[in-house]
Motif scaffolding. Structure first.
Motif, PDB file in Angstrom:
ATOM      1  N   SER A  24       1.746   3.254 -14.479  1.00  0.00           N
ATOM      2  CA  SER A  24       1.189   4.234 -13.550  1.00  0.00           C
ATOM      3  C   SER A  24       1.724   3.885 -12.157  1.00  0.00           C
ATOM      4  O   SER A  24       2.595   3.027 -12.031  1.00  0.00           O
ATOM      5  CB  SER A  24      -0.334   4.143 -13.621  1.00  0.00           C
ATOM      6  N   ASP A  25       1.202   4.521 -11.119  1.00  0.00           N
ATOM      7  CA  ASP A  25       1.671   4.133  -9.784  1.00  0.00           C
ATOM      8  C   ASP A  25       0.616   4.373  -8.716  1.00  0.00           C
ATOM      9  O   ASP A  25      -0.427   4.972  -8.977  1.00  0.00           O
ATOM     10  CB  ASP A  25       2.993   4.817  -9.432  1.00  0.00           C
ATOM     11  N   LEU A  26       0.912   3.874  -7.531  1.00  0.00           N
ATOM     12  CA  LEU A  26      -0.031   3.949  -6.412  1.00  0.00           C
ATOM     13  C   LEU A  26      -0.437   5.391  -6.105  1.00  0.00           C
ATOM     14  O   LEU A  26      -1.593   5.665  -5.801  1.00  0.00           O
ATOM     15  CB  LEU A  26       0.587   3.284  -5.171  1.00  0.00           C
ATOM     16  N   ALA A  27       0.518   6.309  -6.226  1.00  0.00           N
ATOM     17  CA  ALA A  27       0.213   7.698  -5.887  1.00  0.00           C
ATOM     18  C   ALA A  27      -0.950   8.216  -6.729  1.00  0.00           C
ATOM     19  O   ALA A  27      -1.822   8.925  -6.223  1.00  0.00           O
ATOM     20  CB  ALA A  27       1.445   8.573  -6.089  1.00  0.00           C
ATOM     21  N   MET A  28      -0.967   7.852  -8.015  1.00  0.00           N
ATOM     22  CA  MET A  28      -2.076   8.310  -8.856  1.00  0.00           C
ATOM     23  C   MET A  28      -3.314   7.439  -8.659  1.00  0.00           C
ATOM     24  O   MET A  28      -4.440   7.915  -8.745  1.00  0.00           O
ATOM     25  CB  MET A  28      -1.650   8.323 -10.322  1.00  0.00           C
ATOM     26  N   ALA A  29      -3.080   6.144  -8.389  1.00  0.00           N
ATOM     27  CA  ALA A  29      -4.207   5.221  -8.260  1.00  0.00           C
ATOM     28  C   ALA A  29      -5.103   5.586  -7.085  1.00  0.00           C
ATOM     29  O   ALA A  29      -6.318   5.421  -7.155  1.00  0.00           O
ATOM     30  CB  ALA A  29      -3.692   3.790  -8.100  1.00  0.00           C
ATOM     31  N   VAL A  30      -4.499   6.073  -5.981  1.00  0.00           N
ATOM     32  CA  VAL A  30      -5.315   6.366  -4.796  1.00  0.00           C
ATOM     33  C   VAL A  30      -5.604   7.863  -4.656  1.00  0.00           C
ATOM     34  O   VAL A  30      -6.181   8.284  -3.666  1.00  0.00           O
ATOM     35  CB  VAL A  30      -4.660   5.837  -3.490  1.00  0.00           C
ATOM     36  N   THR A  31      -5.195   8.637  -5.636  1.00  0.00           N
ATOM     37  CA  THR A  31      -5.455  10.075  -5.574  1.00  0.00           C
ATOM     38  C   THR A  31      -6.678  10.434  -6.397  1.00  0.00           C
ATOM     39  O   THR A  31      -6.719  10.184  -7.590  1.00  0.00           O
ATOM     40  CB  THR A  31      -4.239  10.869  -6.114  1.00  0.00           C
ATOM     41  N   THR A  70       0.821  -1.208   0.000  1.00  0.00           N
ATOM     42  CA  THR A  70       0.000   0.000   0.000  1.00  0.00           C
ATOM     43  C   THR A  70       0.858   1.263   0.000  1.00  0.00           C
ATOM     44  O   THR A  70       0.407   2.332   0.390  1.00  0.00           O
ATOM     45  CB  THR A  70      -0.941   0.022   1.226  1.00  0.00           C
ATOM     46  N   LYS A  71       2.107   1.114  -0.433  1.00  0.00           N
ATOM     47  CA  LYS A  71       3.005   2.274  -0.455  1.00  0.00           C
ATOM     48  C   LYS A  71       3.511   2.562  -1.866  1.00  0.00           C
ATOM     49  O   LYS A  71       3.581   1.687  -2.714  1.00  0.00           O
ATOM     50  CB  LYS A  71       4.196   2.011   0.472  1.00  0.00           C
ATOM     51  N   GLN A  72       3.932   3.808  -2.025  1.00  0.00           N
ATOM     52  CA  GLN A  72       4.335   4.291  -3.347  1.00  0.00           C
ATOM     53  C   GLN A  72       5.765   3.894  -3.691  1.00  0.00           C
ATOM     54  O   GLN A  72       6.664   3.918  -2.840  1.00  0.00           O
ATOM     55  CB  GLN A  72       4.191   5.833  -3.350  1.00  0.00           C
ATOM     56  N   GLU A  73       6.012   3.564  -4.946  1.00  0.00           N
ATOM     57  CA  GLU A  73       7.370   3.423  -5.472  1.00  0.00           C
ATOM     58  C   GLU A  73       7.311   3.424  -7.002  1.00  0.00           C
ATOM     59  O   GLU A  73       6.372   2.902  -7.585  1.00  0.00           O
ATOM     60  CB  GLU A  73       8.025   2.126  -4.991  1.00  0.00           C
ATOM     61  N   GLN A  74       8.339   3.996  -7.599  1.00  0.00           N
ATOM     62  CA  GLN A  74       8.488   3.896  -9.058  1.00  0.00           C
ATOM     63  C   GLN A  74       9.667   2.967  -9.309  1.00  0.00           C
ATOM     64  O   GLN A  74      10.706   3.372  -9.781  1.00  0.00           O
ATOM     65  CB  GLN A  74       8.764   5.274  -9.650  1.00  0.00           C
ATOM     66  N   GLY A  75       9.466   1.709  -8.971  1.00  0.00           N
ATOM     67  CA  GLY A  75      10.588   0.776  -9.011  1.00  0.00           C
ATOM     68  C   GLY A  75      10.561  -0.205 -10.168  1.00  0.00           C
ATOM     69  O   GLY A  75      11.466  -1.024 -10.307  1.00  0.00           O
ATOM     70  N   ASP A  76       9.522  -0.130 -11.013  1.00  0.00           N
ATOM     71  CA  ASP A  76       9.362  -1.153 -12.055  1.00  0.00           C
ATOM     72  C   ASP A  76       9.816  -0.683 -13.431  1.00  0.00           C
ATOM     73  O   ASP A  76       9.549  -1.346 -14.435  1.00  0.00           O
ATOM     74  CB  ASP A  76       7.891  -1.586 -12.158  1.00  0.00           C
ATOM     75  N   LEU A  77      10.489   0.467 -13.480  1.00  0.00           N
ATOM     76  CA  LEU A  77      10.861   1.002 -14.790  1.00  0.00           C
ATOM     77  C   LEU A  77      11.784   0.037 -15.534  1.00  0.00           C
ATOM     78  O   LEU A  77      11.581  -0.238 -16.720  1.00  0.00           O
ATOM     79  CB  LEU A  77      11.515   2.371 -14.611  1.00  0.00           C
ATOM     80  N   ASN A  78      12.774  -0.493 -14.830  1.00  0.00           N
ATOM     81  CA  ASN A  78      13.690  -1.426 -15.500  1.00  0.00           C
ATOM     82  C   ASN A  78      12.955  -2.658 -16.001  1.00  0.00           C
ATOM     83  O   ASN A  78      13.235  -3.174 -17.081  1.00  0.00           O
ATOM     84  CB  ASN A  78      14.800  -1.864 -14.540  1.00  0.00           C
TER      85      ASN A  78
END
Lengths: 586, 287
Positions: A363-370, A310-318
């Motif tokens: 996309s990411d959690l920050a946008m999904a829950v905003t 339930t936390k934000q990260e942009q870790g899947d780019l690679n």
């Protein structure tokens, strides 16, 4: 910086925190105020704490901030969890009649309003409405016309009948009058209303709406936080447009179903988060190798493994860029705002079909829950254009057959894009496979055909680079020597950070990049700047690494990909050729 | 249409590379016959296969086809059929593809009851990797990776299908050409998920479950007083470990396929040039 109010409701999971918060956000939006919401899940202390937070202003709000003005605390812990954000003058609304709230100590300098939420709710018709009583109290504290809350309550409970709506309105008024009558405080807040029309939605909903707008008719998925909202949004809506949502037994199945629908000729999509992408990677190579148009959405969360779901990260780019064995082109598109989640989804479907190449929509959690407010015009359906690429009908098949009248779905065209025949097209029957194949789609290990097909697939990217617009979004001072670059959802926070920086006399040019592959060549921008900072929500700087990689141009390359290993004499020749080229250019 | 289509129309010009004598030849021929007899043409047929000897079938047949990853052919077939219900979808696989790596998908495909046909070439061995135990290999079947046999009971695919609510469960023998084609035809005609487990002997690596073994042991339900609509009778036969049955073991005549239950009838491949009519309502919903 916007003249904003920061409001939150917090309690135990199961207390109806989300739906109560959403009602207040809706009320603010309907009052013509901008809103940006966020969610706190279980955090510093173990347990079921959850909170719904709203930042609101008559100006646009693009980011969350570390400040809380009004807090509805259903548990004592809610106050503890938010001590860092609360400040002198912050208002805390709580139910002092609750046994576990009787000893609540309101921190010094803050205003504690003990409102008998449960008792007042019972008077209005049922204890279940105690959160709505709190909303009424919050309206009074913030000087917010309660009719706007009525409107949101009608939207929320309208389907349940008139009396439920009326009871809720009554509950809200009881909270409002209790504060009016029992407290003698001067509150600093004054929530102005405007005549502006706004819609309020989150990133997952924007992706779902974008998919329908783009003609997506098939969605298969497996529930996972924080991507489930995409699936739930489409369920019950996509069927009105002739489509369907199917819940698969796992992500392996989900991507294969989506692949099947895409092979049949439907615009098709699946969405998941990192752990699901791990599983889907198995089939991703097949999607790309068979040149099937598919949109794969990764709503990122903190990894690795189960990580912090339930936390934000942009870790899947690679992973999006490189996931899967072997090498195969794919597009990677990363929307930078909630509204862009809509636009980039539409774009992703067109890219997928025009170039018969899978698209990772990251996309990411920050946008999904905003949940964020936008003018409805932001989602202009008339502006949506559909480009299905080189689909051929039965009359066009003949132009693409070989000497034995066999259709060639992988014909190595000049632009790399081959004709596509939907199953059912007379004369178009053909095979597709994850094996290396010839123009007919049949297995081959012929070294020349292998090279021809690899080159053909890569040519699609070269064509796309030329034909499409991959520009970054630009903000701040275009003349500044300070360059900040980010990708994905950091755009909002960075946009407001520019205001803070300006106040401190720091000018910045900010490039927000929604395209990871292909991506804009920022080498000149980077070289022209004195200082360059890359902002991203991960530890290793995955995007920064890419930009540094792009700027490094010294390395010459010898590559071989026909399936045969290097041979010494041939390799010596290749290297000599490269070195001579070096001498000539030097 | 049906009168014009011959089963050879479903043959590609690529010669099969299966070992001479492989059971898969007969299995494929029966599928082609059944497709032709049910009025399908190569252009409205979609064949999906996974990995293994069975996976090559799409190459040797002429139709629209996808040769996918190992074990996931059923989900692909599901997507094809739901997106375009006018297509005849035939999924083919082997015992490894369907009952080992793809076992999870098998159970759920049975439950889902999408109107397609699933033909499994069951040779009780891994052939393409040169002879290892498969999920249907006998407990004492000695192979390079199980020198003393797997020492675990074989999967009973028919029982799996029955317990998952299967609506059409059948078994055939690839060399009994007429019966095999007839059974596959019934599976195609069935409204729902038509499942046929086909004994397709591997002549190279399996010296136990041979043509001779099956010829000697098969009991054809056509010769028995078996009512395929009787689920209890089907259960008894399916759980009878001593017999190898051929025929339709169970068919639910009340079967309602997935699309019908979910009200899906439209071809999803046709879409407008812009956002669909009514798309603005989606925006208004967020007001």
């Amino acid at each position: 910086m916007p003249d904003d109010l920061n409001w939150a409701i917090g309690g135990e999971a199961g207390d109806g925190i989300d739906s109560t918060g959403k009602i207040f956000a809706q009320a603010l939006s309907r009052a013509g105020r901008h809103v940006l919401t966020s969610k706190d899940f279980a955090s510093r202390i173990r347990g079921g704490y959850t909170a719904y937070k709203i930042r609101s202003s008559t100006d646009r709000v693009e980011s969350v901030v570390d400040r809380l003005d009004i807090l509805v605390a259903l548990t004592e812990r809610t106050i503890d969890e938010n001590l860092d954000e609360l400040h002198e003058g912050s208002v805390i609304i709580y139910d002092g009649e609750r046994t576990e709230m009787q000893d609540v100590e309101v921190p010094e300098g803050m205003i504690g309003l003990s409102v008998p939420l449960k008792t007042l709710a019972e008077e209005a018709g049922g204890a279940i409405m105690q959160n709505v009583v709190a909303l009424g109290a919050a309206c009074e504290v913030s000087n917010f016309p309660i009719e706007n809350l009525d409107s949101a309550l009608e939207k929320k409970f309208g389907a349940k009948g008139e009396s439920i709506v009326e009871n809720n309105k009554e509950a809200a008024r009881k909270g409002q009058s209790f504060v009016q009558e029992e407290f003698d405080h001067e509150f600093d807040y004054d929530l102005d209303t405007t005549d502006n029309d706004y819609v309020l939605l989150n990133g997952d909903e924007a992706i779902g709406m974008g998919a329908i707008a783009a003609g997506c008719r098939f969605y298969s998925g497996y529930p996972i936080t924080p991507a489930t909202d995409v699936m739930e949004y489409l369920t019950g809506r996509i069927d009105h447009f002739g489509g369907t949502v199917i819940q698969a037994e796992d992500e392996l199945s989900a991507i294969n179903m989506a692949l099947g629908a895409a092979r049949a000729g439907a615009r098709s999509m699946t969405a998941t988060s990192g752990p699901g992408i791990d599983l889907m990677t198995e089939t991703f190579g097949l999607v790309a190798q068979s040149e099937t148009p598919l949109v794969i959405c990764d709503v990122m969360r903190s990894g690795p493994s189960t990580g912090m779901p339930t936390k934000q990260e942009q870790g899947d780019l690679n992973m999006a860029l490189y996931g899967g064995h072997g090498e195969i082109p794919r597009f990677v598109v990363a929307p930078t705002t909630v509204a862009e989640c809509f636009h980039k989804t539409v774009e992703a479907f067109n890219l997928a079909e025009k170039y018969q190449t899978p698209v990772f929509l990251v996309s990411d959690l920050a946008m999904a829950v905003t949940e964020q407010t936008f003018s409805p015009e932001e989602f202009d359906m008339d502006a949506v254009e559909i480009d299905r690429g080189k689909v051929v009908d039965e009359n066009e098949i003949e132009a693409w057959t070989d000497e034995k009248d066999r259709f060639q779905p992988h014909f190595p065209t000049a632009d790399g894009v081959s004709p596509r025949a939907f199953p059912g097209t007379t004369g178009g029957a053909h095979m597709s496979t994850g094996l290396e194949h010839n123009s007919l789609g049949r297995r081959t290990e012929d070294t020349e055909v292998r090279v021809e097909q690899v080159d053909k697939r890569n040519r699609k990217v070269e064509t796309a680079k030329e034909e499409e617009d991959w520009s970054p979004r630009e903000f701040g001072d275009p003349e500044s020597d300070n360059l900040v670059i980010s990708w994905g959802s950091n755009e909002g926070a960075m946009q407001e950070a520019l205001d803070y920086l300006e106040d401190d006399g720091v000018d910045v040019r900010f490039l927000s990049v929604p395209y990871i592959f292909p991506r804009p060549d920022l080498t000149d921008d980077i070289e022209a700047a004195e200082e360059v900072v890359v902002v991203e929500c991960n530890e290793t700087g995955q995007f920064a690494n890419l930009l540094e990689h792009d700027a490094l141009t010294r390395v010459k390359r010898v590559n071989k990909y026909n399936g045969i290993r290097f041979k010494a004499d041939e390799l010596a020749d290749d290297i000599k050729e490269k070195l001579q080229a070096e001498e000539v250019t030097a | 249409m049906s009168s014009e289509v011959r089963f050879t129309d479903f043959k590609s010009d690529k010669q099969p590379t299966w070992c001479p004598g492989c059971g898969d030849f007969g299995t494929m021929n029966g599928m082609m016959k059944a497709l032709a007899e049910t009025g399908n043409s190569p252009d409205d047929t979609f064949v999906v296969a996974g990995i293994g000897c069975s996976g090559k079938i799409g190459t040797f047949m002429h139709s629209y086809a996808l040769h996918g990853v190992h074990g996931r052919a059923l989900p692909v077939g599901t997507g094809v059929k739901l997106a375009n219900p006018d297509l005849e979808v035939m999924v083919a696989g082997g015992d490894g593809d369907g009952y080992s790596i793809g076992a999870g998908h098998f159970v759920h495909a049975v439950r889902r009851n999408v109107d397609m046909t699933y033909v499994v070439m069951d040779n009780r061995i891994y052939g393409l990797t040169k002879g290892q135990a498969s999920p249907t290999s006998r407990e004492d079947f000695e192979t390079s990776t199980t020198p003393e046999g797997p020492k675990q009971p074989p999967v009973n695919p028919l029982a799996l299908a029955l317990s998952a609510g299967g609506s059409f469960i059948a078994q055939s023998f690839s060399t009994d050409a007429q019966r095999h084609a007839e059974i596959v035809r019934k599976a195609i005609e069935h409204d729902g998920f038509g499942f046929v487990n086909v004994f397709s002997p591997c002549v190279t690596f399996n010296d136990v479950d041979t043509y001779d073994y099956f010829r000697d042991s098969i009991v054809d339900l056509a010769d028995e007083d078996h009512d395929p609509t009787d689920r209890d009778a089907a259960k008894d036969k399916i759980l009878d470990a001593d017999k190898e049955y051929q025929g339709v073991l169970y068919q639910n005549e009340e079967s309602v396929p997935y699309s019908e239950l979910h009200g899906l009838s439209s071809d999803m491949t046709e879409i407008p040039d812009g956002a669909p009519e009514g798309a603005m309502d989606l925006v208004r919903e967020f007001y």
